[in-house]
Design a protein around this motif. Structure first.
Motif, PDB file in Angstrom:
ATOM      1  N   VAL A 137       0.693  -1.329   0.061  1.00 13.87           N
ATOM      2  CA  VAL A 137       0.045  -0.059  -0.056  1.00 13.87           C
ATOM      3  C   VAL A 137       0.717   1.117   0.031  1.00 13.87           C
ATOM      4  O   VAL A 137       0.234   2.361   0.247  1.00 13.87           O
ATOM      5  CB  VAL A 137      -1.064   0.040   1.258  1.00 13.87           C
ATOM      6  CG1 VAL A 137      -1.991  -1.100   1.137  1.00 13.87           C
ATOM      7  CG2 VAL A 137      -0.153   0.070   2.661  1.00 13.87           C
ATOM      8  N   ASN A 138       2.279   0.862  -0.135  1.00 15.82           N
ATOM      9  CA  ASN A 138       3.031   2.235  -0.104  1.00 15.82           C
ATOM     10  C   ASN A 138       2.878   3.001   1.031  1.00 15.82           C
ATOM     11  O   ASN A 138       2.588   4.347   1.119  1.00 15.82           O
ATOM     12  CB  ASN A 138       2.965   3.058  -1.500  1.00 15.82           C
ATOM     13  CG  ASN A 138       3.325   2.585  -2.524  1.00 15.82           C
ATOM     14  OD1 ASN A 138       4.358   1.914  -2.518  1.00 15.82           O
ATOM     15  ND2 ASN A 138       2.839   3.095  -3.757  1.00 15.82           N
ATOM     16  N   SER A 153      -3.057   0.589  22.564  1.00 17.77           N
ATOM     17  CA  SER A 153      -2.068   0.646  21.643  1.00 17.77           C
ATOM     18  C   SER A 153      -2.561   1.331  20.390  1.00 17.77           C
ATOM     19  O   SER A 153      -3.237   0.645  19.520  1.00 17.77           O
ATOM     20  CB  SER A 153      -1.839  -0.747  21.520  1.00 17.77           C
ATOM     21  OG  SER A 153      -0.757  -0.886  20.433  1.00 17.77           O
ATOM     22  N   PRO A 154      -2.776   2.560  20.218  1.00 20.52           N
ATOM     23  CA  PRO A 154      -3.013   3.127  19.094  1.00 20.52           C
ATOM     24  C   PRO A 154      -2.381   2.935  17.903  1.00 20.52           C
ATOM     25  O   PRO A 154      -1.112   2.778  18.058  1.00 20.52           O
ATOM     26  CB  PRO A 154      -3.200   4.768  19.577  1.00 20.52           C
ATOM     27  CG  PRO A 154      -2.266   4.907  20.665  1.00 20.52           C
ATOM     28  CD  PRO A 154      -2.309   3.490  21.495  1.00 20.52           C
ATOM     29  N   TRP A 155      -3.119   2.999  16.660  1.00 20.03           N
ATOM     30  CA  TRP A 155      -2.340   2.982  15.470  1.00 20.03           C
ATOM     31  C   TRP A 155      -2.632   4.261  14.564  1.00 20.03           C
ATOM     32  O   TRP A 155      -3.715   4.821  14.545  1.00 20.03           O
ATOM     33  CB  TRP A 155      -2.784   1.705  14.808  1.00 20.03           C
ATOM     34  CG  TRP A 155      -2.499   0.402  15.394  1.00 20.03           C
ATOM     35  CD1 TRP A 155      -3.013  -0.105  16.552  1.00 20.03           C
ATOM     36  CD2 TRP A 155      -1.459  -0.291  14.768  1.00 20.03           C
ATOM     37  NE1 TRP A 155      -2.386  -1.268  16.932  1.00 20.03           N
ATOM     38  CE2 TRP A 155      -1.493  -1.632  15.853  1.00 20.03           C
ATOM     39  CE3 TRP A 155      -0.715  -0.369  14.046  1.00 20.03           C
ATOM     40  CZ2 TRP A 155      -0.474  -2.469  15.801  1.00 20.03           C
ATOM     41  CZ3 TRP A 155       0.320  -1.450  13.723  1.00 20.03           C
ATOM     42  CH2 TRP A 155       0.420  -2.614  14.367  1.00 20.03           C
ATOM     43  N   ALA A 156      -1.734   4.429  13.536  1.00 18.55           N
ATOM     44  CA  ALA A 156      -1.818   5.703  12.757  1.00 18.55           C
ATOM     45  C   ALA A 156      -1.200   4.899  11.407  1.00 18.55           C
ATOM     46  O   ALA A 156      -0.317   3.869  11.261  1.00 18.55           O
ATOM     47  CB  ALA A 156      -1.187   6.732  12.998  1.00 18.55           C
ATOM     48  N   GLY A 157      -1.675   5.239  10.150  1.00 22.19           N
ATOM     49  CA  GLY A 157      -1.262   4.878   9.004  1.00 22.19           C
ATOM     50  C   GLY A 157      -0.789   6.038   8.059  1.00 22.19           C
ATOM     51  O   GLY A 157      -1.640   7.434   8.183  1.00 22.19           O
ATOM     52  N   HIS A 158       0.084   5.995   7.431  1.00 20.14           N
ATOM     53  CA  HIS A 158       0.505   7.011   6.319  1.00 20.14           C
ATOM     54  C   HIS A 158       0.710   6.525   5.238  1.00 20.14           C
ATOM     55  O   HIS A 158       1.635   5.660   4.801  1.00 20.14           O
ATOM     56  CB  HIS A 158       1.724   7.763   6.837  1.00 20.14           C
ATOM     57  CG  HIS A 158       2.393   8.843   6.157  1.00 20.14           C
ATOM     58  ND1 HIS A 158       1.906  10.217   6.332  1.00 20.14           N
ATOM     59  CD2 HIS A 158       3.208   8.972   5.102  1.00 20.14           C
ATOM     60  CE1 HIS A 158       2.405  10.923   5.538  1.00 20.14           C
ATOM     61  NE2 HIS A 158       3.247  10.284   4.816  1.00 20.14           N
ATOM     62  N   VAL A 159      -0.172   6.970   4.090  1.00 16.15           N
ATOM     63  CA  VAL A 159       0.092   6.207   2.961  1.00 16.15           C
ATOM     64  C   VAL A 159       0.006   7.262   1.628  1.00 16.15           C
ATOM     65  O   VAL A 159      -0.353   8.176   1.676  1.00 16.15           O
ATOM     66  CB  VAL A 159      -1.507   5.402   2.760  1.00 16.15           C
ATOM     67  CG1 VAL A 159      -1.359   4.689   1.225  1.00 16.15           C
ATOM     68  CG2 VAL A 159      -1.633   4.552   3.724  1.00 16.15           C
ATOM     69  N   LEU A 160       0.907   6.769   0.604  1.00 21.37           N
ATOM     70  CA  LEU A 160       1.142   7.556  -0.560  1.00 21.37           C
ATOM     71  C   LEU A 160       0.500   6.966  -1.596  1.00 21.37           C
ATOM     72  O   LEU A 160       0.437   5.798  -1.911  1.00 21.37           O
ATOM     73  CB  LEU A 160       2.772   7.473  -0.789  1.00 21.37           C
ATOM     74  CG  LEU A 160       3.022   8.157  -2.051  1.00 21.37           C
ATOM     75  CD1 LEU A 160       2.903   9.695  -2.033  1.00 21.37           C
ATOM     76  CD2 LEU A 160       4.478   7.844  -2.513  1.00 21.37           C
ATOM     77  N   VAL A 161      -0.332   7.776  -2.314  1.00 19.79           N
ATOM     78  CA  VAL A 161      -1.007   7.394  -3.512  1.00 19.79           C
ATOM     79  C   VAL A 161      -0.481   8.487  -4.596  1.00 19.79           C
ATOM     80  O   VAL A 161      -0.499   9.738  -4.407  1.00 19.79           O
ATOM     81  CB  VAL A 161      -2.748   7.785  -3.485  1.00 19.79           C
ATOM     82  CG1 VAL A 161      -3.471   7.428  -4.539  1.00 19.79           C
ATOM     83  CG2 VAL A 161      -3.193   6.704  -2.231  1.00 19.79           C
ATOM     84  N   VAL A 162      -0.384   8.004  -5.658  1.00 20.91           N
ATOM     85  CA  VAL A 162       0.311   8.803  -6.799  1.00 20.91           C
ATOM     86  C   VAL A 162      -0.363   8.621  -8.029  1.00 20.91           C
ATOM     87  O   VAL A 162      -0.771   7.751  -8.600  1.00 20.91           O
ATOM     88  CB  VAL A 162       1.890   8.494  -7.120  1.00 20.91           C
ATOM     89  CG1 VAL A 162       2.528   9.316  -8.348  1.00 20.91           C
ATOM     90  CG2 VAL A 162       2.701   8.617  -5.808  1.00 20.91           C
ATOM     91  N   LEU A 167       9.287   7.781 -10.732  1.00 20.63           N
ATOM     92  CA  LEU A 167      10.735   7.058 -11.193  1.00 20.63           C
ATOM     93  C   LEU A 167      11.208   6.392  -9.770  1.00 20.63           C
ATOM     94  O   LEU A 167      11.344   6.942  -8.990  1.00 20.63           O
ATOM     95  CB  LEU A 167      11.647   8.161 -11.593  1.00 20.63           C
ATOM     96  CG  LEU A 167      11.134   9.001 -12.754  1.00 20.63           C
ATOM     97  CD1 LEU A 167      12.110   9.911 -13.274  1.00 20.63           C
ATOM     98  CD2 LEU A 167      10.798   7.957 -13.872  1.00 20.63           C
ATOM     99  N   GLY A 168      11.405   5.129  -9.827  1.00 23.96           N
ATOM    100  CA  GLY A 168      11.839   4.409  -8.838  1.00 23.96           C
ATOM    101  C   GLY A 168      10.780   4.060  -7.620  1.00 23.96           C
ATOM    102  O   GLY A 168       9.603   4.548  -7.656  1.00 23.96           O
ATOM    103  N   PRO A 169      11.143   3.138  -6.782  1.00 21.21           N
ATOM    104  CA  PRO A 169      10.218   2.722  -5.714  1.00 21.21           C
ATOM    105  C   PRO A 169      10.105   3.961  -4.703  1.00 21.21           C
ATOM    106  O   PRO A 169      10.936   4.874  -4.499  1.00 21.21           O
ATOM    107  CB  PRO A 169      10.916   1.582  -5.333  1.00 21.21           C
ATOM    108  CG  PRO A 169      12.487   1.905  -5.530  1.00 21.21           C
ATOM    109  CD  PRO A 169      12.560   2.592  -6.736  1.00 21.21           C
ATOM    110  N   VAL A 170       9.054   3.838  -3.974  1.00 16.79           N
ATOM    111  CA  VAL A 170       8.713   4.449  -2.728  1.00 16.79           C
ATOM    112  C   VAL A 170      10.031   4.410  -1.838  1.00 16.79           C
ATOM    113  O   VAL A 170      10.146   3.218  -1.360  1.00 16.79           O
ATOM    114  CB  VAL A 170       7.365   4.439  -2.180  1.00 16.79           C
ATOM    115  CG1 VAL A 170       7.130   5.102  -0.719  1.00 16.79           C
ATOM    116  CG2 VAL A 170       6.357   5.015  -3.322  1.00 16.79           C
TER     117      VAL A 170
END
Length: 180
Positions: A137-138, A153-162, A167-170
């Motif tokens: 999910v990048n 135990s809180p969670w957070a997500g940080h996702v990149l959508v392009v 050019l190249g991997p995240v």
């Protein structure tokens, strides 16, 4: 151009009230690969003066538009009223005659604890944050390990959508000192 995230009584990201420096928060960095110039869609944290800068705060978003030479950058920040989500969309428009290669980097210090606890002992607070990259999910998953059975135990997500070509991997770096 500085910002931070809260969820109920938890600081999701680190922020300190400092009107003279405004040096902590959530940021987007842009870097021209050919010239190594670095700036942000917002004025902070680079404090680089743009040719033109417009900020619009409306009921559903904050929008930062700046022009630097042939590149126009728009940063839109939206907090979902239905979901526990914040979206930051960066749009780059090149009006020049030549293609430009721009690195886009997001930066935030994850807290996932009450603001007062983080203010009292930030270094100690950092010891309980765990991050993990999820390539499918990048994105980075972040959670606060509980200190006792009674702690959440809180969670957070940080996702990149392009949209468009990359050019190249995240790439990612979750160690603050290595990033800086």
């Amino acid at each position: 151009g500085s910002g931070y995230s809260r969820w109920r009584d938890l600081a999701v990201t680190r922020w300190r009230e400092d009107t003279t420096r405004d040096a902590t928060g959530t940021y987007i960095f842009l870097r021209d690969v050919d010239t190594s110039e670095i700036w942000s869609p917002g004025y902070q944290p680079t404090a680089r003066e743009p040719e033109n800068y417009v900020v619009d705060f409306s009921e559903d978003r904050a929008e930062f538009i700046r022009k630097d030479g042939t590149l126009e950058t728009t940063l839109e920040v939206v907090v979902s009223p239905e979901d526990n989500a914040e979206i930051r969309r960066v749009t780059l428009k090149n009006s020049g005659n030549f293609a430009r290669l721009i690195d886009v980097t997001s930066y935030a210090e994850i807290v996932l604890a009450p603001q007062a606890a983080d203010l009292a002992h930030p270094a100690f607070s950092n010891l309980f944050i765990h991050t993990e990259f999820v390539p499918e999910v990048n994105g980075l998953l972040c959670n606060r390990r509980p200190r006792s059975d009674k702690d959440l135990s809180p969670w957070a997500g940080h996702v990149l959508v392009v949209e468009g070509e990359t050019l190249g991997p995240v790439q990612y770096e979750s160690n603050r000192s290595r990033f800086l």
